[in-house]
Design a protein around this motif. Structure first.
Motif, mmCIF file in Angstrom:
data_model
loop_
_atom_site.group_PDB
_atom_site.id
_atom_site.type_symbol
_atom_site.label_atom_id
_atom_site.label_comp_id
_atom_site.label_asym_id
_atom_site.label_seq_id
_atom_site.Cartn_x
_atom_site.Cartn_y
_atom_site.Cartn_z
ATOM 1 N N LYS A 174 27.261 8.512 32.627
ATOM 2 C CA LYS A 174 28.410 8.302 31.745
ATOM 3 C C LYS A 174 29.048 6.932 32.001
ATOM 4 O O LYS A 174 29.402 6.209 31.054
ATOM 5 N N ILE A 175 29.229 6.590 33.271
ATOM 6 C CA ILE A 175 29.853 5.296 33.598
ATOM 7 C C ILE A 175 28.958 4.152 33.125
ATOM 8 O O ILE A 175 29.437 3.152 32.571
ATOM 9 N N THR A 176 27.640 4.281 33.311
ATOM 10 C CA THR A 176 26.720 3.215 32.915
ATOM 11 C C THR A 176 26.708 3.022 31.405
ATOM 12 O O THR A 176 26.542 1.893 30.916
ATOM 13 N N ALA A 177 26.907 4.115 30.653
ATOM 14 C CA ALA A 177 26.937 3.988 29.193
ATOM 15 C C ALA A 177 28.097 3.094 28.749
ATOM 16 O O ALA A 177 27.943 2.249 27.844
ATOM 17 N N TRP A 178 29.295 3.248 29.395
ATOM 18 C CA TRP A 178 30.426 2.360 29.094
ATOM 19 C C TRP A 178 30.194 0.970 29.676
ATOM 20 O O TRP A 178 30.542 -0.049 29.053
ATOM 21 N N TYR A 179 29.623 0.943 30.848
ATOM 22 C CA TYR A 179 29.403 -0.335 31.544
ATOM 23 C C TYR A 179 28.503 -1.262 30.733
ATOM 24 O O TYR A 179 28.716 -2.485 30.666
ATOM 25 N N ALA A 180 27.501 -0.691 30.062
ATOM 26 C CA ALA A 180 26.576 -1.510 29.277
ATOM 27 C C ALA A 180 27.264 -2.178 28.091
ATOM 28 O O ALA A 180 26.778 -3.206 27.588
ATOM 29 N N GLU A 181 28.387 -1.607 27.624
ATOM 30 C CA GLU A 181 29.090 -2.184 26.478
ATOM 31 C C GLU A 181 29.997 -3.350 26.865
ATOM 32 O O GLU A 181 30.548 -4.013 25.981
ATOM 33 N N HIS A 182 30.205 -3.592 28.160
ATOM 34 C CA HIS A 182 31.104 -4.663 28.602
ATOM 35 C C HIS A 182 30.362 -5.974 28.857
ATOM 36 O O HIS A 182 30.876 -6.845 29.554
ATOM 37 N N ARG A 183 29.168 -6.094 28.290
ATOM 38 C CA ARG A 183 28.353 -7.287 28.557
ATOM 39 C C ARG A 183 29.089 -8.539 28.071
ATOM 40 O O ARG A 183 29.660 -8.577 26.984
ATOM 41 N N GLY A 184 29.061 -9.581 28.885
ATOM 42 C CA GLY A 184 29.697 -10.847 28.541
ATOM 43 C C GLY A 184 31.115 -10.994 29.048
ATOM 44 O O GLY A 184 31.728 -12.054 28.874
ATOM 45 N N ILE A 185 31.687 -9.961 29.684
ATOM 46 C CA ILE A 185 33.055 -10.016 30.210
ATOM 47 C C ILE A 185 33.011 -10.524 31.647
ATOM 48 O O ILE A 185 32.266 -9.990 32.489
ATOM 49 N N ALA A 186 33.814 -11.544 31.929
ATOM 50 C CA ALA A 186 33.858 -12.105 33.279
ATOM 51 C C ALA A 186 34.609 -11.170 34.225
ATOM 52 O O ALA A 186 35.241 -10.194 33.808
ATOM 53 N N ARG A 187 34.573 -11.514 35.526
ATOM 54 C CA ARG A 187 35.205 -10.641 36.512
ATOM 55 C C ARG A 187 36.712 -10.565 36.313
ATOM 56 O O ARG A 187 37.286 -9.460 36.311
ATOM 57 N N ASP A 188 37.385 -11.706 36.128
ATOM 58 C CA ASP A 188 38.839 -11.677 35.972
ATOM 59 C C ASP A 188 39.234 -10.966 34.685
ATOM 60 O O ASP A 188 40.253 -10.258 34.634
ATOM 61 N N GLU A 189 38.428 -11.103 33.629
ATOM 62 C CA GLU A 189 38.720 -10.406 32.384
ATOM 63 C C GLU A 189 38.550 -8.901 32.545
ATOM 64 O O GLU A 189 39.339 -8.112 32.011
ATOM 65 N N ALA A 190 37.505 -8.481 33.262
ATOM 66 C CA ALA A 190 37.302 -7.049 33.496
ATOM 67 C C ALA A 190 38.450 -6.464 34.318
ATOM 68 O O ALA A 190 38.934 -5.352 34.035
ATOM 69 N N GLU A 191 38.918 -7.221 35.342
ATOM 70 C CA GLU A 191 40.046 -6.732 36.140
ATOM 71 C C GLU A 191 41.323 -6.660 35.309
ATOM 72 O O GLU A 191 42.110 -5.712 35.461
ATOM 73 N N MET A 192 41.528 -7.635 34.420
ATOM 74 C CA MET A 192 42.706 -7.588 33.558
ATOM 75 C C MET A 192 42.645 -6.402 32.598
ATOM 76 O O MET A 192 43.658 -5.736 32.356
ATOM 77 N N GLU A 193 41.453 -6.121 32.045
ATOM 78 C CA GLU A 193 41.310 -4.953 31.174
ATOM 79 C C GLU A 193 41.594 -3.666 31.947
ATOM 80 O O GLU A 193 42.205 -2.727 31.418
#
Length: 591
Positions: A179-198
Motif C-alpha cells: 500500500k505504501i509503495t503504491a502511493w510512493y510510486a506516485e511521488h516521482r520527481g519530488i525532491a527531499r525538502d518538497e516531500a518533507e514539506m508535503e
C-alpha cells in the motif's frame, strides 16, 4: 601553606551533550555561560537561523522543562550528570508551515520531530493519513521509486506506521508495504525538502499537532481536565478525549494570563466574560505553562506584523536558494534523462550487437550445416543413382519376366480354352447321361410295373386253374368217361396254357433285356467316371500351374497391369460353373 591552597580548584568548564532529531553533539561550556550562550552555540553548529521555534529541553524528576536563555545554565534545575543531556527540539509550532518555515534545516528538524510524535502516537493519525504520510517519508528518504532497485521488502527495516494502525487491521508487513509503495510510486520527481514539506502540510491539519497537554483541575475538588497550549491559543479537554476541546481561548481573545502558586488565571479580553481559573499539581508545571503561553502569544502577534529585516533577508535567500536548487534539479533531471537515454541507447546498441553476434553465429552454424547437408545430399545422390541403376536393371529383368509370363499366360489361355471346351462337352455328355438315366429309370419303372402286373395275372391264373382242377377232379373219378364239356369251357381251357406260356416267355425276354441294358448302363457310367477323373486331374494340374505363375509374378514385382491381368477364358477355381461340375460329378459317383 595557607588554607586557600588546600581547597580544590573549581572547574571552569562543564560538559554538555545535546541530542537533535538526527545527531548527537558534545560541547565544553564555561561555568558562567547562560542558556543563550549554549543555545546559540548549538544553532550555529546546526546551521539554524530560525531560532525562535526551538529550545533546549531537559528532564526534571517526573516532568520536563525548557532551558531559560537569560539565566546561567548551572543555576537552573538541570541534571547534575556529566555530561548534562539536553534535547534540541521544536518548542513552538507554526500555524502554516509552508509560509513560516524558511530554511531547509528548519523544515527537516520539524519533519523529524513530527514524524516521531506520530509514530509514538503522541499525535493521533488515521490509518489512511498514516499510509500517505509514510509514502512521503519514504520519498524523502529514498528518492524516486525505481522498481529495479526498490525490490519487495526494502521497507522491512523502516518504522513508518504507528503500532495502533498496525494492530487495527489484520494485514501483514508485505501488504502494508504494498500500500505504501503504491502511493510512493506516485511521488516521482519530488525532491527531499518538497516531500518533507508535503508531510508537514498534511500533519499540521491533525487535531493534536503542536499541542502541549497538561493535567489540571478547574477547582480543588473538581474532576480532572486537560489544558492544551498551541499556536492558536488555550484549549480545555476531557482526559479521555484529546481531539475535541470543550472550551477554547484564542490568543486574540486573552487579555492577561497569570498564576499564583498552583492557581492559574486566564482573563478574557472581553470584560463581560468570566475569568477562567484552574489548578495544576505542581508550581513547576504552572511556570512551564506560562512560559509556553508567552512564547506562543509572542509568535502569534509576530505573525501578524511585517517581517523583520532579518526574516525578509532569510526569506529572500531561501527563495533564491530554492530557485537555484530548482534550477539545479532541472539541470540534474535533464542530465539524468539524457544519461538514461544514453544508457538506453547503449543498452540498445549492446542488445543489437549481441543480436548481430547471435545472428552471425547462427549464420555460421547454418553455413556449416548447409555444407554438411550438401555433402550428405551429394552422397545420397550417388546412392540414389546407384539405386536407380539397380532398379533399372531389376525393371529390365521384370519386363523380361513379364513378357515371359505373358507368353505363358497366352499358352495357359489356350489350354484353358481347350479345357473349357472339354468341360462344356463333358457338361453336354453329363446332361445327356442324366436325361438317358432319367428315361431309363422311367422305362425301368414301367417295366417293373408291367412285371408286377404280369406276376399278379400269373398268380390269379394259377389260382383259378387250381380252383378248376379241384372242382373237376372228383367228377372224373366218378364217371369213367367224361362228359363233353360245353364249348365255351373247352375254349377257355385250351387257351389257358398257351396264355400262360406266352406270359413266361415275355417275362424271361423282358428280364434279359433289362439285364442287358443294366450292364450297358454300368459300362457307360464307368466310362463317364473315368473321363471325370481325368478331367479332375487336369483341372488340379492347371490350378497348380496357375498358383506357381502367380507366385513367380509376385516375386518379380510386375506392374499393376501385369499383376492384375487375367485371361479372358481363364479357369476360375471358385466360380459357380465349377461348383456345378463338382455337384454333377458327385451325383454320377453316387449313381
Amino acid at each position: 601553606m595557607s588554607i586557600l591552597g588546600l581547597k580544590k580548584k573549581q572547574p571552569k568548564t562543564f560538559k554538555v551533550k545535546v541530542i537533535t532529531m538526527d545527531a548527537e553533539m558534545e560541547f565544553s561550556c564555561e561555568v558562567k555561560w547562560k542558556g543563550k550562550d549554549l543555545f546559540d552555540l548549538v544553532c550555529r553548529t546546526v546551521g539554524l537561523r530560525e531560532t525562535w521555534f526551538f529550545g533546549l529541553r531537559y528532564t526534571v524528576k517526573d516532568t520536563y522543562a525548557w532551558l531559560k536563555l537569560e539565566k546561567r545554565v548551572l543555576d537552573q534545575e538541570v541534571p547534575k550528570d556529566s555530561p548534562i543531556t539536553f534535547h534540541f527540539l521544536a518548542k513552538f509550532f507554526p500555524e502554516k508551515v509552508e509560509e513560516e518555515l524558511v530554511q531547509e534545516i528548519t523544515q527537516h528538524l520539524f519533519f523529524l520531530q513530527v514524524k516521531k510524535q506520530i509514530l509514538d502516537e503522541e499525535i493521533f493519525c488515521s490509518p489512511e493519513a498514516s499510509v500517505l504520510l509514510a509514502s512521503y517519508a519514504v520519498q524523502a528518504k529514498y528518492g524516486d521509486y525505481d522498481p529495479n532497485f526498490h525490490k519487495p521488502g526494502f521497507l522491512a527495516q523502516d518504522e513508518l506506521l504507528p503500532k495502533r494502525v498496525l494492530m487495527q487491521y489484520q494485514m501483514t508487513a508485505d501488504m502494508w508495504e504494498e500500500k505504501i509503495t503504491a502511493w510512493y510510486a506516485e511521488h516521482r520527481g519530488i525532491a527531499r525538502d518538497e516531500a518533507e514539506m508535503e508531510y508537514l502540510k498534511i500533519a499540521q491539519d491533525l487535531e493534536m499537532y503542536g499541542v502541549s497537554y497538561f493535567a489540571i483541575t478547574q477547582n480543588k475538588r473538581d474532576t480532572d481536565l486537560l489544558l492544551g497550549v498551541d499556536a492558536q491559543g488555550l484549549h480545555i479537554y476531557n482526559p479521555n478525549n484529546k481531539l475535541n476541546s470543550n472550551k477554547s481561548f484564542p490568543w486574540s481573545g486573552i487579555r492577561n494570563i497569570s498564576y499564583s502558586e498552583k492557581e492559574f488565571t486566564i482573563k478574557p479580553l472581553d470584560k463581560k466574560k468570566d475569568v477562567f481559573k484552574f489548578y495544576s499539581s505542581q508550581l513547576r508545571v504552572n511556570k512551564l505553562i506560562l512560559q509556553l503561553c508567552i512564547g506562543n502569544h509572542d509568535l502569534f502577534m509576530r505573525r501578524r506584523k511585517v517581517d523583520s529585516i532579518e526574516v525578509q533577508q532569510m526569506k529572500a535567500q531561501a527563495k533564491e536558494e530554492k530557485a537555484r536548487k530548482k534550477m539545479e534539479r532541472q539541470i540534474l533531471a535533464r542530465e539524468k534523462q539524457m544519461r538514461e537515454e544514453a544508457e538506453r541507447a547503449k543498452e540498445e546498441m549492446e542488445r543489437r550487437l549481441f543480436q548481430l553476434q547471435d545472428e552471425a553465429r547462427l549464420a555460421n552454424e547454418a553455413l556449416l550445416r548447409s555444407e554438411e547437408t550438401a555433402d550428405l545430399l551429394a552422397e545420397k545422390a550417388q546412392i540414389a543413382e546407384e539405386e536407380a541403376k539397380l532398379l533399372a536393371h531389376k525393371a529390365a529383368e521384370a519386363e523380361q519376366e513379364r513378357q515371359r509370363l505373358e507368353v505363358t499366360a497366352m499358352k495357359t489361355k489356350e489350354e484353358k480354352r481347350l479345357m473349357e471346351q472339354k468341360m462344356r462337352e463333358a457338361e453336354q455328355l453329363a446332361v445327356k447321361l442324366v436325361e438317358q438315366s432319367e428315361r431309363r429309370l422311367k422305362e425301368a419303372d414301367h417295366l417293373k410295373q408291367d412285371l408286377t402286373e404280369a406276376k399278379d395275372a400269373e398268380r390269379r391264373a394259377k389260382q383259378k386253374l387250381l380252383e378248376i382242377t379241384k372242382t373237376t377232379y372228383p367228377l372224373i373219378a366218378a364217371y369213367s368217361t367224361p362228359p363233353a364239356p360245353p364249348e365255351p369251357a373247352d375254349l377257355s381251357y385250351d387257351s389257358m396254357p398257351s396264355r400262360l406260356d406266352f406270359k413266361d416267355s415275355d417275362m424271361k425276354r423282358l428280364s434279359m433285356e433289362i439285364e442287358r441294358e443294366r450292364l450297358e448302363y454300368m459300362e457307360k457310367s464307368k466310362h463317364l467316371q473315368d473321363q471325370l477323373k481325368e478331367l479332375k486331374s487336369e483341372i488340379e494340374s492347371l490350378k497348380l500351374e496357375e498358383q506357381q505363375q502367380q507366385q513367380q509374378a509376385s516375386m518379380y514385382s510386375l506392374p499393376s497391369e501385369a499383376r492384375g491381368y487375367v485371361p479372358e477364358h481363364a479357369y476360375i477355381p471358385h466360380s459357380n460353373r465349377n461348383s456345378a461340375y463338382m455337384s454333377q460329378m458327385a451325383y454320377f459317383e453316387e449313381v
